[in-house]
Design a protein around this motif. Structure first.
Motif, mmCIF file in Angstrom:
data_model
loop_
_atom_site.group_PDB
_atom_site.id
_atom_site.type_symbol
_atom_site.label_atom_id
_atom_site.label_comp_id
_atom_site.label_asym_id
_atom_site.label_seq_id
_atom_site.Cartn_x
_atom_site.Cartn_y
_atom_site.Cartn_z
ATOM 1 N N VAL A 296 6.048 -18.161 9.441
ATOM 2 C CA VAL A 296 6.676 -16.712 8.927
ATOM 3 C C VAL A 296 5.715 -15.714 9.625
ATOM 4 C CG1 VAL A 296 7.024 -15.203 6.981
ATOM 5 C CG2 VAL A 296 7.019 -17.678 6.761
ATOM 6 N N THR A 297 6.760 -15.188 10.415
ATOM 7 C CA THR A 297 6.104 -13.960 11.143
ATOM 8 C C THR A 297 6.545 -12.551 10.507
ATOM 9 O OG1 THR A 297 5.933 -15.242 13.222
ATOM 10 C CG2 THR A 297 5.755 -12.677 13.493
ATOM 11 N N ILE A 298 5.860 -11.710 10.204
ATOM 12 C CA ILE A 298 6.254 -10.539 9.782
ATOM 13 C C ILE A 298 5.611 -9.379 10.610
ATOM 14 C CG2 ILE A 298 5.731 -8.974 7.846
ATOM 15 C CD1 ILE A 298 5.144 -11.324 5.919
ATOM 16 N N ASP A 299 6.709 -8.431 11.029
ATOM 17 C CA ASP A 299 6.330 -7.331 11.807
ATOM 18 C C ASP A 299 6.348 -6.146 10.821
ATOM 19 O OD1 ASP A 299 6.262 -8.319 14.836
ATOM 20 O OD2 ASP A 299 8.140 -9.230 14.081
ATOM 21 N N MET A 380 10.360 2.028 4.975
ATOM 22 C CA MET A 380 9.326 0.980 4.781
ATOM 23 C C MET A 380 9.713 -0.049 5.690
ATOM 24 S SD MET A 380 7.647 -0.433 1.356
ATOM 25 C CE MET A 380 6.561 1.094 0.853
ATOM 26 N N PRO A 381 9.960 0.069 6.783
ATOM 27 C CA PRO A 381 10.517 -0.858 7.611
ATOM 28 C C PRO A 381 9.842 -2.069 7.868
ATOM 29 C CG PRO A 381 9.643 0.566 8.880
ATOM 30 C CD PRO A 381 9.239 1.292 7.596
ATOM 31 N N CYS A 382 10.368 -3.270 8.053
ATOM 32 C CA CYS A 382 9.849 -4.538 8.548
ATOM 33 C C CYS A 382 10.549 -5.327 8.881
ATOM 34 C CB CYS A 382 9.175 -5.219 7.151
ATOM 35 S SG CYS A 382 10.178 -5.707 5.917
ATOM 36 N N ARG A 383 10.306 -6.241 9.203
ATOM 37 C CA ARG A 383 11.215 -7.903 9.906
ATOM 38 C C ARG A 383 10.651 -9.160 9.550
ATOM 39 N NH1 ARG A 383 10.458 -6.850 14.882
ATOM 40 N NH2 ARG A 383 11.956 -5.335 15.288
ATOM 41 N N ALA A 395 15.974 -14.714 10.245
ATOM 42 C CA ALA A 395 15.235 -13.367 10.217
ATOM 43 C C ALA A 395 16.053 -12.529 9.615
ATOM 44 C CB ALA A 395 15.269 -12.919 11.712
ATOM 45 N N ILE A 396 15.410 -11.222 9.013
ATOM 46 C CA ILE A 396 16.020 -10.052 8.286
ATOM 47 C C ILE A 396 15.389 -9.141 8.560
ATOM 48 C CG2 ILE A 396 14.898 -10.477 6.164
ATOM 49 C CD1 ILE A 396 17.098 -9.758 4.751
ATOM 50 N N GLU A 397 15.750 -7.829 8.744
ATOM 51 C CA GLU A 397 15.107 -6.525 8.816
ATOM 52 C C GLU A 397 15.436 -5.659 7.543
ATOM 53 O OE1 GLU A 397 14.841 -3.133 12.366
ATOM 54 O OE2 GLU A 397 14.830 -5.165 12.807
ATOM 55 N N LYS A 398 14.386 -5.044 7.211
ATOM 56 C CA LYS A 398 14.532 -3.925 5.951
ATOM 57 C C LYS A 398 14.125 -2.480 6.312
ATOM 58 C CE LYS A 398 15.398 -5.229 2.586
ATOM 59 N NZ LYS A 398 16.706 -5.401 1.533
ATOM 60 N N ARG A 399 14.851 -1.842 5.717
ATOM 61 C CA ARG A 399 14.036 -0.213 5.957
ATOM 62 C C ARG A 399 13.496 0.427 4.622
ATOM 63 N NH1 ARG A 399 18.254 3.623 4.348
ATOM 64 N NH2 ARG A 399 17.002 5.379 5.589
ATOM 65 N N ASP A 400 13.939 -0.333 3.524
ATOM 66 C CA ASP A 400 13.475 0.121 2.097
ATOM 67 C C ASP A 400 13.680 -0.766 1.238
ATOM 68 O OD1 ASP A 400 16.212 -0.121 1.761
ATOM 69 O OD2 ASP A 400 16.547 2.196 1.523
ATOM 70 N N TYR A 401 13.649 -0.590 -0.154
ATOM 71 C CA TYR A 401 13.678 -1.507 -1.119
ATOM 72 C C TYR A 401 14.266 -1.023 -2.489
ATOM 73 C CZ TYR A 401 9.656 0.234 -3.492
ATOM 74 O OH TYR A 401 8.693 1.213 -3.969
ATOM 75 N N GLU A 402 14.662 -1.579 -3.414
ATOM 76 C CA GLU A 402 15.186 -0.795 -4.702
ATOM 77 C C GLU A 402 13.961 -0.328 -5.307
ATOM 78 O OE1 GLU A 402 17.486 -1.679 -8.851
ATOM 79 O OE2 GLU A 402 16.976 -3.409 -7.499
#
Length: 468
Positions: A296-299, A380-383, A395-402
């Motif tokens: 698992v790679t987390i950017d 709060m970005p990540c990939r 893969a999934i990319e996020k910019r925020d969360y609930e």
């Protein structure tokens, strides 16, 4: 205190003039939501070992029965603040505030402000106003005077904010409020070593300790004890020794910073929240079997990398305690993939030490991304990229969360979190009463009524604290 317009005196003027009318309807609602969230976190921790040790100490030392302990019993205000704040903080599930160079937990102020409000006989509006003051002070200091890169902990700001909130609840004038903050700010400068390397119980107790001492500083100031008038700008003061020069025009500050704080969806360090939401979404979308995961790679953004990803604050793959686990992004991602959730149960020692999670966390790699770093803290970005034994990549990319500023949690969502945490220690009727009491603070209900409900929370065998 010298009445010249020193920085702490101007801050004292801000504390004195703050009123409930200064709070917008939105800020009032968000304060109530944050209190419910913090109380849920506290109730969920009443059987945790470190808070129980503090409770035993409070019982042994005694104290004038002026303020309520969550779970029953009464003691002196500063000791009540220590214990109750330790409960709020212990799970590391309470709210956060993100500034470019600092992250803090503003509900760390609640234990001290609530004790001061109960001691002073405040009503709900006065409690909300005092807590809003504390939130504003801590968040604005985080914005303008970050201390993490200089080796100090965000708890350093809490000394000023908890003293400010307590001073407002106690009804202190500008001079006395300034003295309270000067005393606390001079005495309580926390080192960042609290959160680097091998982590100890102090990770969860540094803030409660500072908050209880800040309340004591306010009580001293109420009785005429003075502090250094130039605590901020003076020779060897806060600016000179710790933060560097900064300016905040407190005459123009409102009480709205609470609206920019964020609530945690998962029981995990705040910078992990969008990553955990993404990991769980990825697992559900592709029915990923953790046993097949190769890597698992987390950017992520640099703050997350340095604090919980193995950067400048130390490696995050040697995990043996709760404190290490909830500050390790590899552990939190691994346990989320295995268990499908990250709640207090995921930090039981038996779960932490199990072979499946210890094996998987070593297959998780975290690296900083310059583009993501530029987008933080507005996002709060990540990939997340998962590779499996059958040579598949997801893969999934996020910019925020609930729970983030851009996707705030509703009252209903926070109430659900509250119920999940409180259910083992409060029956449905008591939980309903607590929710209603928090929601009704703006209606001038006495703080003592909320305290009486919190005293009914079950903690098993009770120490013999003094009772009125």
């Amino acid at each position: 205190m010298d009445r010249r317009p020193t920085k702490v005196y101007r801050l004292g003027e801000f504390v004195e003039r703050a009123t409930f009318a200064d709070l917008s309807n939105s800020a009032r609602e968000q304060l109530e939501l944050r209190i419910l969230d913090a109380v849920g976190c506290a109730i969920g921790a009443v059987d945790a070992e470190p808070p129980l040790r503090i409770r035993a100490l409070v019982a042994d030392l005694g104290g004038a029965p002026r303020c309520t302990l969550f779970g029953g019993g009464r003691t002196a205000p500063d000791r009540a603040a220590l214990y109750n704040a330790a409960l709020v903080r212990y799970l590391d599930y309470n709210d956060s505030y993100l500034a470019p160079g600092e992250t803090c937990h503003p509900s760390d102020n609640l234990g001290a402000v609530l004790a001061a409000a109960e001691y002073a006989g405040c009503d709900g509006r006065e409690l909300l106003t005092a807590l809003a003051v504390a939130y504003q002070v801590q968040c604005r200091l985080s914005d303008e005077a970050p201390v993490r890169r200089r080796g100090f902990d965000h708890v350093t700001h809490l000394a000023y904010s908890a003293a400010a909130g307590a001073a407002r609840a106690l009804g202190l004038d500008a001079e006395s409020a300034a003295n309270a903050m000067a005393i606390a700010g001079t005495a309580l400068n926390a080192l960042r070593v609290t959160r680097t390397g091998a982590l100890s119980h102090w990770k969860g107790l540094a803030a409660p300790y500072a908050a209880s001492c800040a309340l004591e500083a306010a009580l001293l100031a109420m009785r005429g004890i003075t502090g250094p008038a130039e605590v901020f700008e003076g020779n060897k003061g806060f600016e000179d020794a710790i933060a560097g020069p900064f300016e905040i025009d407190w005459s123009k500050e409102g009480l709205d910073r609470v609206e920019r704080t964020i609530v945690k969806r998962y029981n995990a360090e705040v910078h992990s929240q969008s990553t955990l939401e993404g990991v769980l979404e990825l697992k559900a979308m592709h029915a990923i079997d953790p046993a097949t995961i190769e890597r698992v790679t987390i950017d992520t953004f640099d703050v997350a990398y340095h604090i919980i990803g193995g950067g400048e604050e130390g490696g995050k793959t040697s995990i043996g305690t709760k404190e290490e686990a909830d500050h390790s992004l590899p552990y939190m991602v691994a346990v989320a993939l295995l268990d499908g959730q990250v709640l207090p149960a995921q930090y039981e020692l038996e779960r932490i030490r199990r072979a499946d999670v210890q094996r998987l966390l070593r297959r998780i790699f975290v690296r900083p991304d310059e583009g993501f770093s530029r987008r933080f803290p507005a996002e709060m970005p990540c990939r997340i990229t998962v590779s499996t034994a059958d040579n598949r990549f997801h893969a999934i990319e996020k910019r925020d969360y609930e729970g983030f500023v851009t996707r705030p949690m509703s009252w209903a969502a926070v109430a659900t979190k509250f119920d999940e945490l409180a259910a083992p220690h409060a029956d449905e009727a008591l939980r309903r009463e607590l929710r209603n009491a928090v929601r009704g603070l703006k209606e001038r209900a006495p703080v003592a009524e909320l305290a009486r409900l919190l005293a009914r929370v079950g903690v098993g065998s009770q120490p013999n604290e003094s009772e009125e």
